[in-house]
Structures are given as structure tokens and as C-alpha cells.
Design a protein around this motif. Structure first.
Motif, mmCIF file in Angstrom:
data_model
loop_
_atom_site.group_PDB
_atom_site.id
_atom_site.type_symbol
_atom_site.label_atom_id
_atom_site.label_comp_id
_atom_site.label_asym_id
_atom_site.label_seq_id
_atom_site.Cartn_x
_atom_site.Cartn_y
_atom_site.Cartn_z
ATOM 1 N N ARG A 75 60.995 67.851 44.177
ATOM 2 C CA ARG A 75 60.606 68.150 42.794
ATOM 3 C C ARG A 75 59.291 67.452 42.454
ATOM 4 O O ARG A 75 58.426 68.033 41.792
ATOM 5 C CB ARG A 75 61.712 67.738 41.810
ATOM 6 N N ASP A 76 59.139 66.207 42.906
ATOM 7 C CA ASP A 76 57.901 65.470 42.670
ATOM 8 C C ASP A 76 56.718 66.163 43.343
ATOM 9 O O ASP A 76 55.668 66.367 42.731
ATOM 10 C CB ASP A 76 58.054 64.029 43.171
ATOM 11 N N ALA A 77 56.890 66.543 44.607
ATOM 12 C CA ALA A 77 55.813 67.232 45.329
ATOM 13 C C ALA A 77 55.530 68.595 44.703
ATOM 14 O O ALA A 77 54.368 68.984 44.520
ATOM 15 C CB ALA A 77 56.202 67.389 46.803
ATOM 16 N N ARG A 78 56.598 69.323 44.374
ATOM 17 C CA ARG A 78 56.474 70.672 43.822
ATOM 18 C C ARG A 78 55.629 70.683 42.544
ATOM 19 O O ARG A 78 54.860 71.631 42.310
ATOM 20 C CB ARG A 78 57.872 71.228 43.551
ATOM 21 N N ALA A 79 55.735 69.666 41.732
ATOM 22 C CA ALA A 79 54.949 69.617 40.494
ATOM 23 C C ALA A 79 53.458 69.725 40.794
ATOM 24 O O ALA A 79 52.711 70.398 40.071
ATOM 25 C CB ALA A 79 55.260 68.335 39.724
ATOM 26 N N HIS A 80 53.003 69.101 41.866
ATOM 27 C CA HIS A 80 51.590 69.180 42.260
ATOM 28 C C HIS A 80 51.248 70.587 42.750
ATOM 29 O O HIS A 80 50.173 71.116 42.431
ATOM 30 C CB HIS A 80 51.268 68.151 43.341
ATOM 31 N N ARG A 81 52.146 71.181 43.523
ATOM 32 C CA ARG A 81 51.908 72.539 44.030
ATOM 33 C C ARG A 81 51.750 73.512 42.866
ATOM 34 O O ARG A 81 50.832 74.344 42.856
ATOM 35 C CB ARG A 81 53.069 72.964 44.945
ATOM 36 N N LEU A 82 52.617 73.390 41.882
ATOM 37 C CA LEU A 82 52.581 74.322 40.752
ATOM 38 C C LEU A 82 51.391 74.079 39.827
ATOM 39 O O LEU A 82 50.911 75.014 39.183
ATOM 40 C CB LEU A 82 53.898 74.250 39.982
ATOM 41 N N ARG A 83 50.894 72.834 39.764
ATOM 42 C CA ARG A 83 49.672 72.568 39.003
ATOM 43 C C ARG A 83 48.434 73.050 39.765
ATOM 44 O O ARG A 83 47.422 73.363 39.168
ATOM 45 C CB ARG A 83 49.538 71.083 38.681
ATOM 46 N N GLY A 84 48.546 73.105 41.078
ATOM 47 C CA GLY A 84 47.395 73.447 41.905
ATOM 48 C C GLY A 84 47.163 74.921 42.125
ATOM 49 O O GLY A 84 46.039 75.341 42.389
ATOM 50 N N ALA A 85 48.224 75.727 42.009
ATOM 51 C CA ALA A 85 48.065 77.147 42.327
ATOM 52 C C ALA A 85 49.195 77.969 41.720
ATOM 53 O O ALA A 85 50.235 77.429 41.344
ATOM 54 C CB ALA A 85 48.055 77.338 43.847
ATOM 55 N N ASP A 86 48.955 79.276 41.658
ATOM 56 C CA ASP A 86 50.006 80.213 41.275
ATOM 57 C C ASP A 86 50.778 80.567 42.542
ATOM 58 O O ASP A 86 50.168 80.944 43.556
ATOM 59 C CB ASP A 86 49.413 81.493 40.689
ATOM 60 N N TYR A 87 52.076 80.422 42.473
ATOM 61 C CA TYR A 87 52.945 80.664 43.617
ATOM 62 C C TYR A 87 54.088 81.585 43.250
ATOM 63 O O TYR A 87 54.515 81.629 42.096
ATOM 64 C CB TYR A 87 53.584 79.350 44.084
ATOM 65 N N ARG A 88 54.616 82.255 44.249
ATOM 66 C CA ARG A 88 55.932 82.876 44.193
ATOM 67 C C ARG A 88 56.736 82.214 45.294
ATOM 68 O O ARG A 88 56.223 81.950 46.384
ATOM 69 C CB ARG A 88 55.869 84.377 44.447
ATOM 70 N N ALA A 89 57.990 81.932 45.027
ATOM 71 C CA ALA A 89 58.880 81.371 46.046
ATOM 72 C C ALA A 89 60.173 82.165 46.000
ATOM 73 O O ALA A 89 60.716 82.425 44.926
ATOM 74 C CB ALA A 89 59.157 79.890 45.779
ATOM 75 N N VAL A 90 60.657 82.544 47.188
ATOM 76 C CA VAL A 90 61.861 83.355 47.294
ATOM 77 C C VAL A 90 62.801 82.692 48.280
ATOM 78 O O VAL A 90 62.396 82.319 49.392
ATOM 79 C CB VAL A 90 61.517 84.785 47.789
ATOM 80 N N LEU A 91 64.056 82.543 47.869
ATOM 81 C CA LEU A 91 65.115 82.048 48.744
ATOM 82 C C LEU A 91 65.896 83.267 49.214
ATOM 83 O O LEU A 91 66.352 84.073 48.400
ATOM 84 C CB LEU A 91 66.031 81.087 47.970
ATOM 85 N N VAL A 92 66.008 83.425 50.538
ATOM 86 C CA VAL A 92 66.676 84.605 51.086
ATOM 87 C C VAL A 92 67.629 84.207 52.196
ATOM 88 O O VAL A 92 67.323 83.320 52.999
ATOM 89 C CB VAL A 92 65.640 85.645 51.586
ATOM 90 N N GLU A 93 68.786 84.823 52.190
ATOM 91 C CA GLU A 93 69.792 84.556 53.234
ATOM 92 C C GLU A 93 69.439 85.363 54.476
ATOM 93 O O GLU A 93 69.057 86.532 54.390
ATOM 94 C CB GLU A 93 71.165 84.965 52.716
ATOM 95 N N GLY A 94 69.586 84.734 55.637
ATOM 96 C CA GLY A 94 69.317 85.400 56.898
ATOM 97 C C GLY A 94 70.471 86.290 57.337
ATOM 98 O O GLY A 94 71.504 86.366 56.675
ATOM 99 N N VAL A 95 70.274 86.940 58.463
ATOM 100 C CA VAL A 95 71.320 87.825 58.998
ATOM 101 C C VAL A 95 72.029 87.158 60.156
ATOM 102 O O VAL A 95 71.545 86.241 60.754
ATOM 103 C CB VAL A 95 70.743 89.178 59.452
#
Length: 95
Positions: A75-95
Motif C-alpha cells: 500500500r505504501d509503495a502503491r501510493a507512489h505508483r498512483l501519484r506517478g502515473a495512470d494505471y489499470r490493474a486487474v486481478l485474474v484467476e488462472g486456469v
């Protein structure tokens, strides 16, 4: 069942924030079973809007992926990522 988080960086706003993310994100993996499969290497967009970069991280389960994503260290690292750029993140289950 395996799970993956796919990060799509759409547009950078503050490279210094992404540098801070790059310094903090590796420490967030401690204690989590994750395997990076792609981390901002060469990519081709075959459909849809262009993106600046793509990262794909594998986890043993959906629960482990959520535990990492919601961990205090990430969460701490993610805050910097989200301030630095526009992102999409997707969680997907494998097969």
C-alpha cells in the motif's frame, strides 16, 4: 488455483514518484509467494488503447494476490505508483 495481477501503465505524470515506487515495491514482496512474469519489457498492443508499460505478476492463489496487494508495505509503495502515473490493474484467476 494460480492468480495473476496485470498492471497497465497508461500515462506517466511524475517519474520521481515512479522511481520511489521502484525502490519500495521490491521490499513489499517479502513474505509473499509471487513470481514476476513480465515487468515493463517490450510490448505490442494488439487491441485497444496504447499503454506505456505492462507488468504481470503470478501468485499461487487469489487470496495470496489480495494479501500482497493489500499489505501495508505494498500500500505504501502503491501510493507512489498512483501519484506517478495512470494505471489499470486487474486481478485474474488462472486456469
Amino acid at each position: 488455483m494460480a492468480a495473476y495481477i496485470v498492471f497497465l501503465r497508461e500515462r506517466t505524470h511524475d517519474p520521481a514518484q515512479l522511481d520511489a515506487y521502484a525502490r519500495k515495491a521490491p521490499a513489499a514482496s517479502a513474505g509473499h509467494a509471487l513470481t514476476p512474469h513480465a515487468v515493463y519489457g517490450h510490448h505490442e498492443v494488439l487491441e485497444g488503447h496504447d499503454v506505456e508499460g505492462v507488468a504481470i505478476i503470478a501468485f499461487p492463489t487469489l487470496a495470496e494476490a489480495r494479501a500482497w496487494y493489500d499489505s501495508p508495505a505494498y500500500r505504501d509503495a502503491r501510493a507512489h505508483r498512483l501519484r506517478g502515473a495512470d494505471y489499470r490493474a486487474v486481478l485474474v484467476e488462472g486456469v
